[in-house]
Scaffold this motif. Structure first.
Motif, PDB file in Angstrom:
ATOM      1  N   MET A  47       0.839  -1.206   0.000  1.00 14.48           N
ATOM      2  CA  MET A  47       0.000   0.000   0.000  1.00 14.48           C
ATOM      3  C   MET A  47       0.864   1.243   0.000  1.00 14.48           C
ATOM      4  O   MET A  47       1.987   1.223   0.513  1.00 14.48           O
ATOM      5  CB  MET A  47      -0.884   0.008   1.235  1.00 14.48           C
ATOM      6  CG  MET A  47      -1.928  -1.062   1.182  1.00 14.48           C
ATOM      7  SD  MET A  47      -3.002  -1.010   2.588  1.00 14.48           S
ATOM      8  CE  MET A  47      -3.959  -2.491   2.268  1.00 14.48           C
ATOM      9  N   LYS A  48       0.309   2.303  -0.560  1.00 14.19           N
ATOM     10  CA  LYS A  48       0.996   3.603  -0.525  1.00 14.19           C
ATOM     11  C   LYS A  48       0.083   4.645   0.123  1.00 14.19           C
ATOM     12  O   LYS A  48       0.348   5.132   1.197  1.00 14.19           O
ATOM     13  CB  LYS A  48       1.388   4.055  -1.945  1.00 14.19           C
ATOM     14  CG  LYS A  48       2.493   3.239  -2.559  1.00 14.19           C
ATOM     15  CD  LYS A  48       3.852   3.563  -1.950  1.00 14.19           C
ATOM     16  CE  LYS A  48       4.951   2.695  -2.549  1.00 14.19           C
ATOM     17  NZ  LYS A  48       6.075   2.510  -1.662  1.00 14.19           N
ATOM     18  N   CYS A  49      -1.028   4.988  -0.579  1.00 13.40           N
ATOM     19  CA  CYS A  49      -1.855   6.088  -0.065  1.00 13.40           C
ATOM     20  C   CYS A  49      -2.802   5.621   1.048  1.00 13.40           C
ATOM     21  O   CYS A  49      -3.124   6.381   1.942  1.00 13.40           O
ATOM     22  CB  CYS A  49      -2.652   6.738  -1.201  1.00 13.40           C
ATOM     23  SG  CYS A  49      -3.985   5.702  -1.849  1.00 13.40           S
ATOM     24  N   ALA A  50      -3.281   4.386   0.960  1.00 16.95           N
ATOM     25  CA  ALA A  50      -4.251   3.807   1.902  1.00 16.95           C
ATOM     26  C   ALA A  50      -5.627   4.454   1.807  1.00 16.95           C
ATOM     27  O   ALA A  50      -6.482   4.232   2.654  1.00 16.95           O
ATOM     28  CB  ALA A  50      -3.740   3.857   3.351  1.00 16.95           C
ATOM     29  N   LEU A  51      -5.823   5.239   0.759  1.00 21.00           N
ATOM     30  CA  LEU A  51      -7.077   6.001   0.630  1.00 21.00           C
ATOM     31  C   LEU A  51      -7.848   5.691  -0.655  1.00 21.00           C
ATOM     32  O   LEU A  51      -8.812   6.377  -0.976  1.00 21.00           O
ATOM     33  CB  LEU A  51      -6.751   7.501   0.643  1.00 21.00           C
ATOM     34  CG  LEU A  51      -6.409   8.090   2.011  1.00 21.00           C
ATOM     35  CD1 LEU A  51      -5.755   9.445   1.850  1.00 21.00           C
ATOM     36  CD2 LEU A  51      -7.657   8.187   2.867  1.00 21.00           C
ATOM     37  N   GLY A  52      -7.384   4.706  -1.417  1.00 21.73           N
ATOM     38  CA  GLY A  52      -8.077   4.394  -2.659  1.00 21.73           C
ATOM     39  C   GLY A  52      -7.751   5.336  -3.798  1.00 21.73           C
ATOM     40  O   GLY A  52      -8.535   5.466  -4.730  1.00 21.73           O
ATOM     41  N   HIS A  53      -6.596   5.995  -3.748  1.00 24.37           N
ATOM     42  CA  HIS A  53      -6.259   6.957  -4.808  1.00 24.37           C
ATOM     43  C   HIS A  53      -5.130   6.497  -5.723  1.00 24.37           C
ATOM     44  O   HIS A  53      -5.148   6.768  -6.913  1.00 24.37           O
ATOM     45  CB  HIS A  53      -5.860   8.304  -4.184  1.00 24.37           C
ATOM     46  CG  HIS A  53      -7.002   8.988  -3.504  1.00 24.37           C
ATOM     47  ND1 HIS A  53      -8.092   9.442  -4.192  1.00 24.37           N
ATOM     48  CD2 HIS A  53      -7.225   9.266  -2.201  1.00 24.37           C
ATOM     49  CE1 HIS A  53      -8.945   9.990  -3.337  1.00 24.37           C
ATOM     50  NE2 HIS A  53      -8.447   9.881  -2.119  1.00 24.37           N
ATOM     51  N   CYS A  54      -4.120   5.830  -5.184  1.00 20.97           N
ATOM     52  CA  CYS A  54      -2.914   5.578  -5.996  1.00 20.97           C
ATOM     53  C   CYS A  54      -3.019   4.306  -6.823  1.00 20.97           C
ATOM     54  O   CYS A  54      -2.281   4.124  -7.780  1.00 20.97           O
ATOM     55  CB  CYS A  54      -1.682   5.520  -5.097  1.00 20.97           C
ATOM     56  SG  CYS A  54      -1.591   4.023  -4.082  1.00 20.97           S
ATOM     57  N   GLY A  55      -3.887   3.385  -6.475  1.00 21.12           N
ATOM     58  CA  GLY A  55      -4.059   2.143  -7.221  1.00 21.12           C
ATOM     59  C   GLY A  55      -3.037   1.067  -6.863  1.00 21.12           C
ATOM     60  O   GLY A  55      -3.054  -0.019  -7.443  1.00 21.12           O
ATOM     61  N   HIS A  56      -2.166   1.344  -5.931  1.00 20.59           N
ATOM     62  CA  HIS A  56      -1.101   0.401  -5.584  1.00 20.59           C
ATOM     63  C   HIS A  56      -1.648  -0.954  -5.111  1.00 20.59           C
ATOM     64  O   HIS A  56      -1.050  -1.992  -5.372  1.00 20.59           O
ATOM     65  CB  HIS A  56      -0.241   1.020  -4.484  1.00 20.59           C
ATOM     66  CG  HIS A  56       1.207   0.704  -4.625  1.00 20.59           C
ATOM     67  ND1 HIS A  56       2.006   1.351  -5.539  1.00 20.59           N
ATOM     68  CD2 HIS A  56       1.995  -0.199  -3.996  1.00 20.59           C
ATOM     69  CE1 HIS A  56       3.233   0.856  -5.452  1.00 20.59           C
ATOM     70  NE2 HIS A  56       3.246  -0.086  -4.528  1.00 20.59           N
ATOM     71  N   CYS A  57      -2.734  -0.916  -4.396  1.00 20.23           N
ATOM     72  CA  CYS A  57      -3.278  -2.143  -3.805  1.00 20.23           C
ATOM     73  C   CYS A  57      -4.466  -2.679  -4.601  1.00 20.23           C
ATOM     74  O   CYS A  57      -5.168  -3.552  -4.124  1.00 20.23           O
ATOM     75  CB  CYS A  57      -3.766  -1.839  -2.394  1.00 20.23           C
ATOM     76  SG  CYS A  57      -5.199  -0.736  -2.434  1.00 20.23           S
ATOM     77  N   GLN A  58      -4.659  -2.128  -5.815  1.00 25.37           N
ATOM     78  CA  GLN A  58      -5.905  -2.397  -6.544  1.00 25.37           C
ATOM     79  C   GLN A  58      -5.914  -3.808  -7.130  1.00 25.37           C
ATOM     80  O   GLN A  58      -4.920  -4.290  -7.647  1.00 25.37           O
ATOM     81  CB  GLN A  58      -6.047  -1.374  -7.677  1.00 25.37           C
ATOM     82  CG  GLN A  58      -7.409  -1.374  -8.320  1.00 25.37           C
ATOM     83  CD  GLN A  58      -7.542  -0.224  -9.315  1.00 25.37           C
ATOM     84  OE1 GLN A  58      -6.622   0.578  -9.476  1.00 25.37           O
ATOM     85  NE2 GLN A  58      -8.672  -0.167  -9.977  1.00 25.37           N
ATOM     86  N   VAL A 107      -7.822  -2.771  -1.959  1.00 24.24           N
ATOM     87  CA  VAL A 107      -7.700  -3.508  -0.690  1.00 24.24           C
ATOM     88  C   VAL A 107      -7.622  -2.536   0.490  1.00 24.24           C
ATOM     89  O   VAL A 107      -8.136  -2.806   1.565  1.00 24.24           O
ATOM     90  CB  VAL A 107      -6.488  -4.473  -0.728  1.00 24.24           C
ATOM     91  CG1 VAL A 107      -6.278  -5.145   0.625  1.00 24.24           C
ATOM     92  CG2 VAL A 107      -6.689  -5.525  -1.806  1.00 24.24           C
ATOM     93  N   CYS A 108      -7.022  -1.347   0.259  1.00 25.42           N
ATOM     94  CA  CYS A 108      -6.870  -0.387   1.367  1.00 25.42           C
ATOM     95  C   CYS A 108      -8.210   0.204   1.815  1.00 25.42           C
ATOM     96  O   CYS A 108      -8.387   0.498   2.982  1.00 25.42           O
ATOM     97  CB  CYS A 108      -5.914   0.730   0.972  1.00 25.42           C
ATOM     98  SG  CYS A 108      -6.520   1.798  -0.345  1.00 25.42           S
ATOM     99  N   LYS A 109      -9.102   0.391   0.854  1.00 22.61           N
ATOM    100  CA  LYS A 109     -10.339   1.141   1.135  1.00 22.61           C
ATOM    101  C   LYS A 109     -11.550   0.205   1.248  1.00 22.61           C
ATOM    102  O   LYS A 109     -12.378   0.363   2.131  1.00 22.61           O
ATOM    103  CB  LYS A 109     -10.564   2.132  -0.016  1.00 22.61           C
ATOM    104  CG  LYS A 109     -11.793   3.010   0.084  1.00 22.61           C
ATOM    105  CD  LYS A 109     -11.745   4.098  -0.950  1.00 22.61           C
ATOM    106  CE  LYS A 109     -11.967   3.642  -2.368  1.00 22.61           C
ATOM    107  NZ  LYS A 109     -13.324   3.286  -2.758  1.00 22.61           N
TER     108      LYS A 109
HETATM  109  S1  FES Z   1      -2.922   2.063  -1.368  1.00 19.72           S
HETATM  110 FE1  FES Z   1      -3.381   3.623  -2.797  1.00 19.72          FE
HETATM  111  S2  FES Z   1      -5.213   2.858  -3.675  1.00 19.72           S
HETATM  112 FE2  FES Z   1      -4.848   1.458  -2.085  1.00 19.72          FE
END
Ligand code: FES
Ligand SMILES: Cc1cc2nc3c(=O)[nH]c(=O)nc-3n(C[C@H](O)[C@H](O)[C@H](O)COP(=O)(O)OP(=O)(O)OC[C@H]3O[C@@H](n4cnc5c(N)ncnc54)[C@H](O)[C@@H]3O)c2cc1C
Length: 275
Positions: free
Chosen positions: A237-248, A254-256
């Motif tokens: 995860m990077k942003c943990a807010l559903g913005h960066c797509g890292h965990c998509q 997965v973060c949101k």
């Molecule tokens: S960590 Fe950035 S969208 Fe999930």
């Protein structure tokens, strides 16, 4: 995007306790008053200034959120630094983030809580919640598996819970010496021995992905519906807010949307290696 949630707040470490050879529990100041209440299963982003930021589950009692408890296994650059923090050191904190365990959906049902290794940490707030509101739940069964007796996390607490007449605790280890009188074997092998009612059971599972895969198979074989099996997924995860797509994964962040997701939502995700 709220800037607030992107900016780590410096908070002090209040206490540090060694749990296992490479695992430590940190008690942190909760930061801005009233901002840190959390739900069982949520996580914070912990930032070591100049090193990096990682997601770490809240492992304390959500009913006592004056301070924040995190249990960290030292596996790499950030977690090593986190595990080495001392009282009065400062760490960056963002959160809490994510969707937690289905504490409301589980009311009235039997609960089967299945943890592997450090997976007990994100489940501990769910256990605290159940014990605080014991009358809302039916049978409560905790299955816990680790590699060896020396790897049993929160051993004293497991012993306390095991003494309660209203909680069933089953611990198993992969291997042990002759002095171990408990069960030996992997945690999914305990599922068929329990004699529970699959139609009235909500399962919460957290551990290494391979353990979760085999546990899900055992639960499905026992007749538990996919919608009643909840897993906590770990993805970078990077942003943990559903913005960066890292965990998509597909349309799931997965973060949101997680980290706790029901198996019917996560079926494809479990069979994929992390990207
Ligand atoms: S960590 Fe950035 S969208 Fe999930
Ligand atoms: C929602 C969520 C909750 C989490 N909760 C906790 C928690 O409560 N406590 C905790 O200690 N960790 C937790 N993690 C895992 C933690 O975020 C990672 O261990 C951490 O990011 C590792 O960062 P690092 O820089 O120290 O090591 P990295 O350089 O990222 O990794 C070092 C090595 O460890 C391996 N590794 C990394 N993460 C894991 C892992 N989770 N399991 C096994 N091997 C791994 C890597 O593949 C690599 O080989 C959680 C992760 C997520 C997504």
């Amino acid at each position: 995007m709220s800037d607030d949630l992107m900016v780590p707040e410096p908070v002090r470490v209040l206490r540090r306790q060694q749990e296992l050879a490479t695992t430590w529990t940190l008690e942190l100041e909760s930061g801005r008053a009233g901002r840190r209440s959390f739900l069982p299963g949520q996580f914070n982003m912990l930032y070591i200034f100049g090193v990096g930021e990682v997601p770490i589950s809240l492992s304390g009692d959500a009913g006592q959120s004056e301070t924040l408890i995190h249990t960290v296994r030292a596996v790499g650059p950030v977690s090593n630094k986190l595990a080495a923090l001392k009282p009065m050191d400062t760490v960056g904190l963002r959160g809490p983030f994510g969707v937690g365990w289905p504490m409301a959906a589980g009311e009235g049902a039997d609960l089967l809580i299945v943890a592997g290794g450090l997976g007990l940490a994100p489940l501990r707030p769910a256990i605290y919640h159940v014990l605080r509101h014991r009358e809302r739940y039916g049978r409560v069964i905790l299955l816990y598996g680790t590699r060896s007796p020396d790897d049993i996390l929160y051993a004293g607490q497991l012993e306390e819970w095991n003494k309660r007449p209203d909680v069933e605790v089953h611990i198993t280890v992969d291997h042990a010496g002759d002095d171990w009188l408990g069960k030996i074997g992997v945690v999914p092998s305990l599922v068929p021995t329990l004699g529970f009612d699959p139609e009235d059971t909500v399962a919460m599972v957290c551990g290494p992905e391979i353990m979760m895969r085999f546990t899900v198979n055992a639960l499905r074989d026992a007749g538990v519906e996919d919608e009643s099996i909840y897993l906590s997924m770990e993805r970078n995860m990077k942003c943990a807010l559903g913005h960066c797509g890292h965990c998509q994964f597909g349309s799931t962040f997965v973060c949101k949307d997680g980290p706790v997701l029901s198996f019917d939502r996560v079926r494809g995700l479990l069979s994929l290696k992390e990207f």
